[in-house]
Design a protein around this motif. Sequence first.
Motif, PDB file in Angstrom:
ATOM      1  N   GLU A 164      15.743 -27.439  -6.036  1.00  0.00           N
ATOM      2  CA  GLU A 164      15.053 -26.147  -6.011  1.00  0.00           C
ATOM      3  C   GLU A 164      15.487 -25.286  -7.195  1.00  0.00           C
ATOM      4  O   GLU A 164      14.673 -24.557  -7.770  1.00  0.00           O
ATOM      5  N   PHE A 165      16.769 -25.362  -7.561  1.00  0.00           N
ATOM      6  CA  PHE A 165      17.233 -24.571  -8.695  1.00  0.00           C
ATOM      7  C   PHE A 165      16.489 -24.948  -9.964  1.00  0.00           C
ATOM      8  O   PHE A 165      16.015 -24.088 -10.712  1.00  0.00           O
TER       9      PHE A 165
ATOM     10  N   SER B 210      39.650 -40.418  -3.766  1.00  0.00           N
ATOM     11  CA  SER B 210      39.883 -39.011  -4.098  1.00  0.00           C
ATOM     12  C   SER B 210      40.288 -38.204  -2.872  1.00  0.00           C
ATOM     13  O   SER B 210      39.643 -38.269  -1.826  1.00  0.00           O
ATOM     14  N   ARG B 211      41.358 -37.445  -3.009  1.00  0.00           N
ATOM     15  CA  ARG B 211      41.759 -36.527  -1.938  1.00  0.00           C
ATOM     16  C   ARG B 211      41.048 -35.189  -2.102  1.00  0.00           C
ATOM     17  O   ARG B 211      40.613 -34.593  -1.116  1.00  0.00           O
ATOM     18  N   VAL B 212      40.910 -34.735  -3.340  1.00  0.00           N
ATOM     19  CA  VAL B 212      40.139 -33.526  -3.647  1.00  0.00           C
ATOM     20  C   VAL B 212      39.347 -33.785  -4.919  1.00  0.00           C
ATOM     21  O   VAL B 212      39.908 -34.216  -5.937  1.00  0.00           O
ATOM     22  N   HIS B 213      38.043 -33.538  -4.850  1.00  0.00           N
ATOM     23  CA  HIS B 213      37.169 -33.735  -6.003  1.00  0.00           C
ATOM     24  C   HIS B 213      36.701 -32.378  -6.518  1.00  0.00           C
ATOM     25  O   HIS B 213      36.186 -31.559  -5.746  1.00  0.00           O
ATOM     26  N   VAL B 214      36.877 -32.133  -7.808  1.00  0.00           N
ATOM     27  CA  VAL B 214      36.509 -30.855  -8.416  1.00  0.00           C
ATOM     28  C   VAL B 214      35.228 -31.031  -9.227  1.00  0.00           C
ATOM     29  O   VAL B 214      35.127 -31.953 -10.054  1.00  0.00           O
ATOM     30  N   TYR B 215      34.252 -30.148  -8.970  1.00  0.00           N
ATOM     31  CA  TYR B 215      32.994 -30.194  -9.717  1.00  0.00           C
ATOM     32  C   TYR B 215      32.621 -28.782 -10.160  1.00  0.00           C
ATOM     33  O   TYR B 215      32.426 -27.894  -9.323  1.00  0.00           O
ATOM     34  N   LEU B 216      32.533 -28.599 -11.471  1.00  0.00           N
ATOM     35  CA  LEU B 216      32.206 -27.298 -12.045  1.00  0.00           C
ATOM     36  C   LEU B 216      31.001 -27.429 -12.967  1.00  0.00           C
ATOM     37  O   LEU B 216      30.855 -28.443 -13.658  1.00  0.00           O
ATOM     38  N   THR B 217      30.148 -26.425 -13.001  1.00  0.00           N
ATOM     39  CA  THR B 217      29.022 -26.461 -13.926  1.00  0.00           C
ATOM     40  C   THR B 217      28.502 -25.064 -14.212  1.00  0.00           C
ATOM     41  O   THR B 217      28.560 -24.174 -13.361  1.00  0.00           O
ATOM     42  N   TYR B 218      28.007 -24.872 -15.420  1.00  0.00           N
ATOM     43  CA  TYR B 218      27.202 -23.691 -15.744  1.00  0.00           C
ATOM     44  C   TYR B 218      25.953 -23.721 -14.849  1.00  0.00           C
ATOM     45  O   TYR B 218      25.683 -24.735 -14.184  1.00  0.00           O
ATOM     46  N   PRO B 219      25.151 -22.657 -14.837  1.00  0.00           N
ATOM     47  CA  PRO B 219      23.845 -22.715 -14.162  1.00  0.00           C
ATOM     48  C   PRO B 219      22.954 -23.728 -14.882  1.00  0.00           C
ATOM     49  O   PRO B 219      22.314 -23.422 -15.902  1.00  0.00           O
TER      50      PRO B 219
ATOM     51  N   THR C 212      28.315 -21.420  -8.682  1.00  0.00           N
ATOM     52  CA  THR C 212      27.172 -21.150  -9.548  1.00  0.00           C
ATOM     53  C   THR C 212      25.894 -21.524  -8.815  1.00  0.00           C
ATOM     54  O   THR C 212      25.911 -22.295  -7.853  1.00  0.00           O
ATOM     55  N   ALA C 213      24.780 -20.986  -9.289  1.00  0.00           N
ATOM     56  CA  ALA C 213      23.515 -21.096  -8.555  1.00  0.00           C
ATOM     57  C   ALA C 213      23.144 -22.516  -8.137  1.00  0.00           C
ATOM     58  O   ALA C 213      22.723 -22.718  -6.986  1.00  0.00           O
ATOM     59  N   PRO C 214      23.265 -23.524  -8.994  1.00  0.00           N
ATOM     60  CA  PRO C 214      22.854 -24.866  -8.550  1.00  0.00           C
ATOM     61  C   PRO C 214      23.665 -25.377  -7.367  1.00  0.00           C
ATOM     62  O   PRO C 214      23.138 -26.075  -6.500  1.00  0.00           O
ATOM     63  N   LEU C 215      24.958 -25.029  -7.324  1.00  0.00           N
ATOM     64  CA  LEU C 215      25.833 -25.543  -6.258  1.00  0.00           C
ATOM     65  C   LEU C 215      25.501 -24.973  -4.897  1.00  0.00           C
ATOM     66  O   LEU C 215      25.726 -25.622  -3.858  1.00  0.00           O
ATOM     67  N   LYS C 216      24.980 -23.752  -4.863  1.00  0.00           N
ATOM     68  CA  LYS C 216      24.696 -23.118  -3.583  1.00  0.00           C
ATOM     69  C   LYS C 216      23.636 -23.868  -2.798  1.00  0.00           C
ATOM     70  O   LYS C 216      23.500 -23.689  -1.586  1.00  0.00           O
ATOM     71  N   GLU C 217      22.891 -24.714  -3.496  1.00  0.00           N
ATOM     72  CA  GLU C 217      21.869 -25.528  -2.846  1.00  0.00           C
ATOM     73  C   GLU C 217      22.479 -26.722  -2.115  1.00  0.00           C
ATOM     74  O   GLU C 217      21.911 -27.222  -1.150  1.00  0.00           O
ATOM     75  N   ALA C 218      23.634 -27.172  -2.581  1.00  0.00           N
ATOM     76  CA  ALA C 218      24.245 -28.379  -2.030  1.00  0.00           C
ATOM     77  C   ALA C 218      25.490 -28.102  -1.204  1.00  0.00           C
ATOM     78  O   ALA C 218      25.758 -28.800  -0.223  1.00  0.00           O
TER      79      ALA C 218
ATOM     80  N   ARG D 121      27.865 -25.520   1.048  1.00  0.00           N
ATOM     81  CA  ARG D 121      28.024 -24.295   1.844  1.00  0.00           C
ATOM     82  C   ARG D 121      29.519 -24.084   2.045  1.00  0.00           C
ATOM     83  O   ARG D 121      30.192 -24.923   2.657  1.00  0.00           O
ATOM     84  N   HIS D 122      30.008 -22.969   1.539  1.00  0.00           N
ATOM     85  CA  HIS D 122      31.446 -22.712   1.534  1.00  0.00           C
ATOM     86  C   HIS D 122      32.028 -22.754   2.946  1.00  0.00           C
ATOM     87  O   HIS D 122      31.558 -22.073   3.858  1.00  0.00           O
ATOM     88  N   GLY D 123      33.051 -23.574   3.115  1.00  0.00           N
ATOM     89  CA  GLY D 123      33.714 -23.682   4.405  1.00  0.00           C
ATOM     90  C   GLY D 123      33.036 -24.616   5.375  1.00  0.00           C
ATOM     91  O   GLY D 123      33.584 -24.895   6.446  1.00  0.00           O
ATOM     92  N   GLU D 124      31.836 -25.121   5.028  1.00  0.00           N
ATOM     93  CA  GLU D 124      31.120 -26.040   5.909  1.00  0.00           C
ATOM     94  C   GLU D 124      31.155 -27.477   5.395  1.00  0.00           C
ATOM     95  O   GLU D 124      31.516 -28.396   6.119  1.00  0.00           O
ATOM     96  N   ASN D 125      30.769 -27.663   4.128  1.00  0.00           N
ATOM     97  CA  ASN D 125      30.803 -29.019   3.572  1.00  0.00           C
ATOM     98  C   ASN D 125      31.488 -29.064   2.202  1.00  0.00           C
ATOM     99  O   ASN D 125      31.335 -30.017   1.452  1.00  0.00           O
ATOM    100  N   GLY D 126      32.232 -28.023   1.889  1.00  0.00           N
ATOM    101  CA  GLY D 126      32.966 -27.943   0.638  1.00  0.00           C
ATOM    102  C   GLY D 126      33.536 -26.555   0.464  1.00  0.00           C
ATOM    103  O   GLY D 126      33.383 -25.688   1.343  1.00  0.00           O
ATOM    104  N   ARG D 127      34.184 -26.338  -0.647  1.00  0.00           N
ATOM    105  CA  ARG D 127      34.745 -25.034  -0.961  1.00  0.00           C
ATOM    106  C   ARG D 127      34.181 -24.583  -2.308  1.00  0.00           C
ATOM    107  O   ARG D 127      34.096 -25.363  -3.251  1.00  0.00           O
ATOM    108  N   LEU D 128      33.783 -23.313  -2.386  1.00  0.00           N
ATOM    109  CA  LEU D 128      33.231 -22.752  -3.612  1.00  0.00           C
ATOM    110  C   LEU D 128      34.200 -21.745  -4.208  1.00  0.00           C
ATOM    111  O   LEU D 128      34.844 -20.979  -3.486  1.00  0.00           O
ATOM    112  N   VAL D 129      34.275 -21.727  -5.533  1.00  0.00           N
ATOM    113  CA  VAL D 129      35.189 -20.844  -6.230  1.00  0.00           C
ATOM    114  C   VAL D 129      34.502 -20.334  -7.489  1.00  0.00           C
ATOM    115  O   VAL D 129      33.665 -21.031  -8.081  1.00  0.00           O
ATOM    116  N   ASP D 130      34.823 -19.122  -7.897  1.00  0.00           N
ATOM    117  CA  ASP D 130      34.254 -18.576  -9.122  1.00  0.00           C
ATOM    118  C   ASP D 130      34.516 -19.521 -10.292  1.00  0.00           C
ATOM    119  O   ASP D 130      35.644 -19.998 -10.477  1.00  0.00           O
ATOM    120  N   PHE D 131      33.504 -19.794 -11.073  1.00  0.00           N
ATOM    121  CA  PHE D 131      33.601 -20.756 -12.168  1.00  0.00           C
ATOM    122  C   PHE D 131      34.771 -20.468 -13.096  1.00  0.00           C
ATOM    123  O   PHE D 131      35.462 -21.384 -13.553  1.00  0.00           O
TER     124      PHE D 131
END
Length: 419
Positions: free
Chosen positions: A169-170, A308-317, A339-345, A347-357
Motif C-alpha cells: 500500500e505504501f 537469528s535471536r534479534v533481526h534489525v531492519y531499517l529503511t528510509y521511506p 518509517t511509513a513502509p514498516l507500519k504496514e507490516a 505493529r509495535h508490541g504485537e509482531n515486532g518492535r518499532l524504533v525511530d530510524f
Amino acid sequence: MKILFIHQNFPGQYKHLAPALAAAGHQCVALTLRVKEPQTWKGVRLLPYGIKRKQGAGIHPWVLDFDTKVIRAEACFHAACALRDQGFSPDIIVGHPGWGETMFLRDVWPAARIGLYYELYHLSGSDHVGFDAEFQTKASETEKLRIRLKNLNNQMHYKIGDLGISPTEFQAGTFPPEFRDKISVIHDGIDTGHVVPNSEALLQLPDGSTVTRNDEVITFVNRNLEPYRGYHVFMRALPRLLKERPNAKVLIVGGDEVSYGARPPKGQSWKQIFIDEVRGRIPTQNWERVHFLGRIPYDKFIALLQVSRVHVYLTYPFVLSWSLFEAMSAEAAIVASNTAPLKEAIRHGENGRLVDFFDGEALVDEVCLLAEDAEMRTTLGQAARRHVVENYDLQSVCLPRQMQWIDRLANMTAGAVGD
C-alpha cells in the motif's frame, strides 16, 4: 493466451507468476538482458535483446536517468518489432517499466493488454528527499527538481498500462490518483512453506565457527550496505550494543555497492566509511564478534534468519525488502524503523518492535530488551509469521491474486497510444 514478459533481469518480480502461467498452458515469452542466447526456463521462452546505443556527451545531469530509459526502450522496441515480424502477437504484455523497456510496446502491439509493475513514484517532499539531513548537499533544492524529473518515465507509462500492480500500500500510495485508480496492491509473495522456523538450524561463519539457535545472534541484512537501509545507524549503535551484550555475535549481510541513494566519495564504500567511523570505539575482543558475510547463497540466508535471536531492519521511506517478510516468516524477533513502509507490516508490541530510524540509543535498548526476554521473542516471532502467512503467503494469497489480476487484464479492452 500468448503472454509476453518484459524485464531486464527476468524473472525478477515474475519468478512465480511466469512459471505458473506457463504451467496453466499459456504460451509465455520473455524479452530480457539477462540471457545472451534463446533458452527455456520453467516453460517460459527467454529471448535476449541487446543495447547498442551509448549515452551521448553533454546530456544535462537532471535527465541522465530518463536518457538511459529511452536507450533501453529503443532497444526493446526493436527487439519487439523483430518478434512481431516473426508472427508473434501477444494477447497480454506484463512488464516492469522501471528501466523504460516497456515505453514503446503499445506502438508495436496496439491490441495487446498491458499490465505494469508500479514499484515507486518518486516524491520530492521533505519526508523523502529531505528524510536524512546528514546526506543533504548544498544542491538539495535542485535535487528535488531532479527527483521530480525521474517521474518522466512513470508519466510516459500512464497511458500505456491498462492495469497496474504494486506490492505494498505504501508503494501504491506514492502514485498520483490517476495511477492509483488502476493499481492493485498484490505482493510478490513469500514462500512460507520454505522459509520456516527451524530450531535445529546451523550456520557456518567464514572463520569456520558455527552458530545455532542457542547462540545470541543479532542479524542485519541489506542488498548493499548503505544509508538508504540504515546501515550508518546500525553501525553507530554497535559500540554500545557490543558492550551491553558481551555474548552477542553480530552478522551483517550485504554488498559494497550502491542500490539506492547517493554514492559515497570516489574510491570509498559506505561499508568501509562507517566501519572506520566506529572501529576506534570498539575493543578488538568485541569487534571479533562482528562478522561481515557479504552476499550469501539463499539457503545460507534462510539459515541466518533461522538462527537469528534479534533481526534489525531499517529503511528510509522506500520500498520494503523481501528480506523483512522472510525474516517474519522464519519467526524472527524484529526491531524495525518506525518509517511509513514498516507500519504496514509491523505493529509495535504485537509482531515486532518499532524504533525511530535515527535513534541509535533506542535501537540498542530494543535489541537488548528482546535479547533478554525469550517469551517476548517467541510471542512476537509467532505473530510475525502468522501475519505473513495470512497476508503475504505465495501459494494461498499472492499467486492466486496475481492470476486473478491476469484474468482481469485479459478481459479488458486495450488502451490507445497516447500522444
